[in-house]
Write a protein that holds these residues in place. Sequence first.
Motif, PDB file in Angstrom:
ATOM      1  N   GLU A   1      -1.282  -4.518   6.421  1.00  0.00           N
ATOM      2  CA  GLU A   1      -2.321  -5.457   6.706  1.00  0.00           C
ATOM      3  C   GLU A   1      -2.200  -6.793   6.463  1.00  0.00           C
ATOM      4  O   GLU A   1      -2.034  -7.701   7.581  1.00  0.00           O
ATOM      5  CB  GLU A   1      -3.641  -4.669   6.289  1.00  0.00           C
ATOM      6  N   PRO A   2      -1.942  -7.097   5.129  1.00  0.00           N
ATOM      7  CA  PRO A   2      -1.746  -8.618   5.025  1.00  0.00           C
ATOM      8  C   PRO A   2      -0.327  -9.196   5.411  1.00  0.00           C
ATOM      9  O   PRO A   2      -0.202 -10.472   5.292  1.00  0.00           O
ATOM     10  CB  PRO A   2      -2.027  -8.908   3.627  1.00  0.00           C
TER      11      PRO A   2
ATOM     12  N   CYS B   1       0.738  -1.141   0.050  1.00  0.00           N
ATOM     13  CA  CYS B   1       0.136  -0.012   0.173  1.00  0.00           C
ATOM     14  C   CYS B   1       0.782   1.003  -0.052  1.00  0.00           C
ATOM     15  O   CYS B   1       0.391   2.338  -0.236  1.00  0.00           O
ATOM     16  CB  CYS B   1      -0.825  -0.108   1.175  1.00  0.00           C
TER      17      CYS B   1
ATOM     18  N   THR C   1      -3.576   2.317  -1.457  1.00  0.00           N
ATOM     19  CA  THR C   1      -4.659   1.452  -0.291  1.00  0.00           C
ATOM     20  C   THR C   1      -5.878   0.769  -0.878  1.00  0.00           C
ATOM     21  O   THR C   1      -6.100   1.126  -2.070  1.00  0.00           O
ATOM     22  CB  THR C   1      -4.906   2.466   0.848  1.00  0.00           C
ATOM     23  N   CYS C   2      -6.436  -0.085   0.045  1.00  0.00           N
ATOM     24  CA  CYS C   2      -7.791  -0.662  -0.847  1.00  0.00           C
ATOM     25  C   CYS C   2      -8.698   0.306  -1.247  1.00  0.00           C
ATOM     26  O   CYS C   2      -9.048   1.346  -0.644  1.00  0.00           O
ATOM     27  CB  CYS C   2      -8.236  -1.547   0.380  1.00  0.00           C
TER      28      CYS C   2
ATOM     29  N   ALA D   1      -8.639   1.900   5.678  1.00  0.00           N
ATOM     30  CA  ALA D   1      -7.707   2.851   5.008  1.00  0.00           C
ATOM     31  C   ALA D   1      -8.417   4.027   4.547  1.00  0.00           C
ATOM     32  O   ALA D   1      -7.841   5.283   5.047  1.00  0.00           O
ATOM     33  CB  ALA D   1      -6.711   2.302   4.169  1.00  0.00           C
TER      34      ALA D   1
ATOM     35  N   CYS E   1      -1.533   2.502   4.651  1.00  0.00           N
ATOM     36  CA  CYS E   1      -2.302   1.135   5.095  1.00  0.00           C
ATOM     37  C   CYS E   1      -3.018   1.406   6.476  1.00  0.00           C
ATOM     38  O   CYS E   1      -2.381   2.252   7.384  1.00  0.00           O
ATOM     39  CB  CYS E   1      -1.378   0.223   5.084  1.00  0.00           C
ATOM     40  N   ASP E   2      -3.998   0.654   6.791  1.00  0.00           N
ATOM     41  CA  ASP E   2      -5.143   0.670   7.740  1.00  0.00           C
ATOM     42  C   ASP E   2      -4.544   1.176   8.898  1.00  0.00           C
ATOM     43  O   ASP E   2      -5.076   2.316   9.633  1.00  0.00           O
ATOM     44  CB  ASP E   2      -5.729  -0.640   8.109  1.00  0.00           C
TER      45      ASP E   2
HETATM   46 FE1  FES Z   1      -3.112  -1.864   3.090  1.00  0.00          FE
HETATM   47 FE2  FES Z   1      -5.879  -2.572   2.557  1.00  0.00          FE
HETATM   48  S1  FES Z   1      -3.943  -3.787   2.716  1.00  0.00           S
HETATM   49  S2  FES Z   1      -5.290  -0.774   3.035  1.00  0.00           S
END
Ligand code: FES
Length: 594
Positions: free
Chosen positions: A118-119, A86, A226-227, A233, A154-155
């Motif tokens: 996140e992942p 991200c 980001t997503c 996020a 990212c989140d």
């Molecule tokens: Fe980073 Fe969704 S994985 S914002």
Amino acid sequence: MITPKSQVFAACRSRPFTLRTFGTSISGMTNIPAKRGLARNTANYGDKDFALYLRRSFAKSMGYSQAMLDRPVVGIVDTGSAYNNCHRTMPELIEAVKRGVLGAGGLPMPFPTVSLCEPSLFPTSMHYRNLAALDTEAMLTAQPMDSAVLVGGCDKTVPAQLMAAASADVPSVQLVTGPMLATPFQGERLSACTDCRRYWAQYRAGTVTEERIGQLEGRLATTAGTCGVMGTASTMACIAEALGMIPLGHGTIPAVHADRLRAAEEAGALAVRLIENPIRPSQIMTAHSVENALRVLLALGGSTNALIHLTAIAGRVGVKVDLRALNALSDSTPVLVDLKPTGDGYMEDFHAAGGMPALLWELRELLHLDPIDVTGISLGERLVEPSFVDRRYIRTRSEPVSPVGGIVSLFGSLAPRGAILKRSAATESLFEKEARAVVFDGLEDLANRIDGPELDVTKDDILVLKNAGSLTPAGMPEAGYLPIPSRLARAGVKDMVRMSDCRMSGTAFGTIVLHITPEAAAGGPLGLVESGDRIRLSVKDRSLDLLVPAEELARRRSSWTPPAKPKRGWDRLIADQVLQADEGCDLAVLRAEG
Ligand code: FES
């Protein structure tokens, strides 16, 4: 009268910076106090002149001229990492911020902090949010800088940076990497991660083949950023904008758009302006701006995680987010934004539709208009009627996506300090339900039994997961979106009531009760629930009750023991210090009152 943002930035760029450094007058300088730039926070050798002399000597080893070292310093928080997809654009964003700082007369000093993707993290990125906040706060405080640009995306990075900025109280501008673009693919658009979940659920139900799910894996996230839905996020970027830490209109610019780099350049210039006219995060993030941010969260149909993060950020400036008060806000705040996971659009649609300036304009009668932002201008002065709004994605208050807000809090014998439900992403026919509990003791138990043929479950049961809160080694994962048992999924069941003490991804959907507080590991009633117990959920009454006689609960409690604490390290610090969800899961010692 409104000062156009462009004028603010123009003023920022055109004003030459002058500085009086430690014991040294630099030509052209007038009334700027000492102890700025590199003269700040010198090490303590008992000889301050020597400490600064030493610092400047070493700084010169990096090839800086004296003129550069005499400039005010803007620290730039760089969260680039090979582990963080991200933040793939971080290098060019940092360059653009530096351009803005240099052009406005400052010295840009990027520095790395913990980067959370996140992942990429075990057990969860949430487990490390407070570590990132602690790292960032320490570096903002310890290193010599007059202001800062916080670059995240990212989140967990943006909440961590806002928590840090609130505590360090260094004048700061938040910059986000921005959302990814959706990918056209075989007649539809795809983006992480609502579509990931949608297709994975279909794969589990047997309606998507192995070949197809493999093909989709490379099409769900195809650009930097980001997503691309209103996940955590994106919600946090909008909340940062609503709080005033991101200039209006900058939070939603797509990651790969040239405007994203111009926003970065402006963030750098603005950070220099903040040195001359200091506005501290504690002046921006106030009770009023936090309430505005809550309204925005509800109107976005935003991520449930954002509620925990906003609570933690507010806690750093001594503002309490009250879950009971949230219900009153939710009942008077319509959902106006039609994006996945609750609607149809993607972040690029929201931005092109008018973004946060248009949304805030729609909400203006519900907002406090006095909070200032990083430009020093009040919200009331910043808001102007937009010349264009795409009503497919940003509705009017008279024709909302939903007349009430996206999140409600629930209280009762199962959640004495509260739980939440994202009603905008839930199935309304499941809102009033009394049913049998099917209980999983933890994540391992869930993984072992959820798809087993011997699991005694029907579509009318309530799935309950315990021991997955912030105190557990699981680190409060986004596991609240318990999978529908595959036997039921294959039979066409798309949603069931599910509840837990953990979180849910902002990109997920379903009738899912989250953040049950106190969590099971803290001795909450959730830890006493057994399969076969009856549970009553009433969204109408905002209640969540365990229908088990008090004597029976007392009997169970007498044999309950708290989980053993990890022996050392960050995990031990978490186990000793982490607060519950209604206090933002911050570390107790890091809150405003300590
Ligand atoms: Fe980073 Fe969704 S994985 S914002």
